[in-house]
Design a protein around this motif. Structure first.
Motif, PDB file in Angstrom:
ATOM      1  N   ALA A  32     -12.669   0.161 -16.067  1.00  0.00           N
ATOM      2  CA  ALA A  32     -13.185  -0.909 -15.245  1.00  0.00           C
ATOM      3  C   ALA A  32     -12.127  -0.996 -14.177  1.00  0.00           C
ATOM      4  O   ALA A  32     -12.413  -2.083 -13.313  1.00  0.00           O
ATOM      5  CB  ALA A  32     -13.043  -2.250 -16.138  1.00  0.00           C
ATOM      6  N   SER A  33     -11.799   0.151 -13.927  1.00  0.00           N
ATOM      7  CA  SER A  33     -11.147   1.075 -12.779  1.00  0.00           C
ATOM      8  C   SER A  33     -12.069   1.933 -11.925  1.00  0.00           C
ATOM      9  O   SER A  33     -10.948   3.298 -12.068  1.00  0.00           O
ATOM     10  CB  SER A  33     -10.059   0.819 -12.666  1.00  0.00           C
TER      11      SER A  33
ATOM     12  N   GLU B 256      -1.112 -17.539 -13.380  1.00  0.00           N
ATOM     13  CA  GLU B 256      -1.327 -16.351 -12.362  1.00  0.00           C
ATOM     14  C   GLU B 256       0.170 -17.422 -11.838  1.00  0.00           C
ATOM     15  O   GLU B 256      -0.522 -18.621 -10.856  1.00  0.00           O
ATOM     16  CB  GLU B 256      -2.410 -16.568 -11.989  1.00  0.00           C
TER      17      GLU B 256
ATOM     18  N   THR C 109       3.268  -8.852 -13.275  1.00  0.00           N
ATOM     19  CA  THR C 109       2.146  -8.252 -13.305  1.00  0.00           C
ATOM     20  C   THR C 109       1.216  -7.532 -11.654  1.00  0.00           C
ATOM     21  O   THR C 109       0.815  -8.833 -12.225  1.00  0.00           O
ATOM     22  CB  THR C 109       1.004  -7.852 -14.532  1.00  0.00           C
TER      23      THR C 109
ATOM     24  N   GLY D  95      -5.473  -2.121  -4.992  1.00  0.00           N
ATOM     25  CA  GLY D  95      -5.499  -2.470  -7.075  1.00  0.00           C
ATOM     26  C   GLY D  95      -4.449  -1.307  -7.461  1.00  0.00           C
ATOM     27  O   GLY D  95      -2.834  -1.678  -7.295  1.00  0.00           O
TER      28      GLY D  95
ATOM     29  N   ASP E  20      -2.729  -2.193 -11.178  1.00  0.00           N
ATOM     30  CA  ASP E  20      -1.297  -3.020 -11.626  1.00  0.00           C
ATOM     31  C   ASP E  20      -0.439  -2.157 -11.845  1.00  0.00           C
ATOM     32  O   ASP E  20      -0.617  -1.319 -13.051  1.00  0.00           O
ATOM     33  CB  ASP E  20      -1.992  -4.596 -12.677  1.00  0.00           C
TER      34      ASP E  20
ATOM     35  N   ASP F 230     -15.135  -1.470  -8.126  1.00  0.00           N
ATOM     36  CA  ASP F 230     -15.595  -2.293  -9.280  1.00  0.00           C
ATOM     37  C   ASP F 230     -14.776  -3.226  -9.687  1.00  0.00           C
ATOM     38  O   ASP F 230     -14.464  -4.258  -9.702  1.00  0.00           O
ATOM     39  CB  ASP F 230     -16.388  -1.160 -11.162  1.00  0.00           C
ATOM     40  N   ASN F 231     -12.877  -3.259 -10.172  1.00  0.00           N
ATOM     41  CA  ASN F 231     -12.521  -3.862 -10.074  1.00  0.00           C
ATOM     42  C   ASN F 231     -11.082  -3.209 -10.539  1.00  0.00           C
ATOM     43  O   ASN F 231     -11.033  -1.618 -10.015  1.00  0.00           O
ATOM     44  CB  ASN F 231     -12.758  -3.925 -11.509  1.00  0.00           C
ATOM     45  N   ASP F 232     -10.395  -3.415 -10.611  1.00  0.00           N
ATOM     46  CA  ASP F 232      -8.930  -3.379 -10.717  1.00  0.00           C
ATOM     47  C   ASP F 232      -8.563  -4.336 -12.052  1.00  0.00           C
ATOM     48  O   ASP F 232      -8.578  -5.285 -12.701  1.00  0.00           O
ATOM     49  CB  ASP F 232      -7.448  -4.123  -9.767  1.00  0.00           C
ATOM     50  N   SER F 233      -8.699  -3.280 -13.029  1.00  0.00           N
ATOM     51  CA  SER F 233      -8.377  -4.138 -15.341  1.00  0.00           C
ATOM     52  C   SER F 233      -7.586  -3.047 -15.709  1.00  0.00           C
ATOM     53  O   SER F 233      -7.963  -1.648 -15.195  1.00  0.00           O
ATOM     54  CB  SER F 233     -10.213  -4.499 -14.743  1.00  0.00           C
ATOM     55  N   SER F 234      -7.503  -2.704 -16.520  1.00  0.00           N
ATOM     56  CA  SER F 234      -6.204  -1.609 -17.440  1.00  0.00           C
ATOM     57  C   SER F 234      -7.918  -1.923 -18.658  1.00  0.00           C
ATOM     58  O   SER F 234      -7.538  -1.229 -19.833  1.00  0.00           O
ATOM     59  CB  SER F 234      -5.378  -2.925 -18.244  1.00  0.00           C
ATOM     60  N   ASP F 235      -8.543  -2.393 -18.639  1.00  0.00           N
ATOM     61  CA  ASP F 235      -9.320  -2.536 -19.652  1.00  0.00           C
ATOM     62  C   ASP F 235     -10.620  -1.601 -18.562  1.00  0.00           C
ATOM     63  O   ASP F 235     -10.403  -0.722 -18.042  1.00  0.00           O
ATOM     64  CB  ASP F 235     -11.408  -3.304 -19.746  1.00  0.00           C
TER      65      ASP F 235
END
Length: 406
Positions: A374-375, A285, A318, A230, A232, A366-371
């Motif tokens: 959420a990481s 993507e 990205t 992950g 990003d 949980d995730n790979d996210s900039s929110d």
């Protein structure tokens, strides 16, 4: 679970393998014809199906045996990897790699070698699972009765595979186990699809590995390993060219790898043949092929010939650029390591000693996210605490950030 066929396989403490369907579809779940099957007289691990290859189910037992069972319940054969000591192949089921036709299993103790063991086996359609390679790890596995959990392939394993004749061009496999004075994290390479019997690196790293004095012995020194790719990172695009459907992108030095998904953004039409349609097809993507550390390519659905001319004022590429390994130890610590390992004394990228009681359960990402929020990673503590989750002594559910373990 075989999602395509909506079938669940499960083993029980008496050595029986069950097939149940439907799982998600309509109707009442029922046993498959011929199930349950008495695979062993000992407790079974979680089974796994080679969905993309033989279609067979591979399952271990608490005596250290690995079984090959067809989807209709026929027992093809078994191979012994471990012994009763440290639970055989019971606490964690085998893992399979249908692409390369191989699987992996670990045992805390192999009575023949007198050491804990990691094994690579063949996913055979018929007969017993054939051993391809075994790595003897540590004698403490037999004397200390320390449980082992599955190895963890890194992201290079997924993107590069293991089939080339040069070990440096393949992926890696991480194995954690107890040693005489420390607990070790070892990285194994591959040559032409075969796992090396000797680790490339074995990282003890002092306190980052823990000692064998865990108060819950016999237990695992390490928690189950969790690998996650992950973090990003955005790179500015300096140029874009296109020949037919092949688009080539140049950025500053980046850490992308072939076959990963990269998001292209803010490419706009410009001069020459960089039309609005061609630019729009580039954005979004894209599954990339990396040429070097500044250049990668992908396939566009719009054919064009573009040597320059696209507007790249704020254009970016990205994608995830970092491979992480998360685990806990019985020293009441949780760690993040960067993968692949680069030496025998690599220090942890992050450490947390205040949010763990004794050790952790398996760790969920949980995730790979900039929110926001959420990481993160999530785990339970294996000991009670009065400080981690309130004033009352209790087992705790813990959430930490992936970056920094905060």
């Amino acid at each position: 679970i075989n999602y395509a066929d909506d079938v669940l396989y499960v083993g029980d403490g008496g050595g029986h393998l069950f097939s149940v369907s439907p799982v998600f579809g309509a109707g009442e779940p029922a046993l498959g014809v011929g199930f349950p099957v008495a695979v062993s007289e000992y407790a079974l691990s979680s089974p796994v199906e080679d969905v993309g290859g033989t279609g067979n189910i591979f399952v271990g037992d608490s005596a250290g045996n690995l079984y090959n069972v067809t989807s209709n319940g026929t027992i093809e054969g078994s191979t012994t990897i471990g012994s009763f000591t440290a639970g055989g192949i019971y606490y964690d089921g085998p893992i399979v790699d249908s692409t390369d036709g191989v699987g992996y299993a670990v045992a805390g103790c192999n009575s023949t070698s007198g050491e804990s063991e990691a094994a690579q086996f063949l996913l055979a359609a018929t007969g017993s699972p054939g051993l391809i390679a075994t790595a003897d790890l540590s004698a403490v596995g037999c004397s200390g009765n320390y449980v082992m959990f599955d190895p963890a392939p890194d992201n290079n394993y997924y993107t590069k595979g293991i089939s080339t004749s040069s070990a440096g061009d393949n992926g890696e496999l991480l194995v954690a186990y107890g040693n005489s004075t420390n607990s070790d994290l070892a990285q194994f390479q591959f040559t032409s699809g075969v796992m090396s019997t000797t680790a490339e690196y074995t990282d003890t790293d002092g306190g980052a590995s823990g000692t064998n004095s865990g108060i819950f012995a016999p237990k695992a020194i390490f928690s189950p390993l969790t690998e996650f790719y992950g973090d990003d990172q955005a790179y500015g695009i300096s140029s874009i060219t296109q020949s037919g459907n092949s688009v080539t992108v140049t950025t500053a030095s980046n850490l992308f790898v072939s076959n990963q998904v990269v998001v292209i953004s803010n490419v706009a039409a410009g001069t020459g043949n960089c039309s609005s349609a061609a630019a729009a097809a580039m954005n979004g993507e894209q599954t990339v092929t990396v040429t070097n550390d500044t250049t990668f390519s992908f396939t566009s659905p719009v054919s064009a010939t573009i040597s320059s001319g696209c507007t790249l004022t704020s254009a970016q590429a990205t994608g995830p650029t970092q491979d992480y390994l998360f685990f806990g130890t019985f020293e009441s610590e949780v760690y993040t390591f960067d993968l692949p390992l680069t030496g025998d004394a690599q220090t942890a990228a992050a450490t947390n000693t205040t949010s763990v009681a004794y050790s952790t359960s398996g760790i969920i990402v949980d995730n790979d996210s900039s929110d926001g929020q959420a990481s993160s990673i999530y785990f339970g503590t294996l000991g009670e605490s009065t400080s981690i989750c309130g004033s009352a002594e209790a087992f705790c559910a813990v959430k930490l950030t992936q970056s920094g373990l905060n």
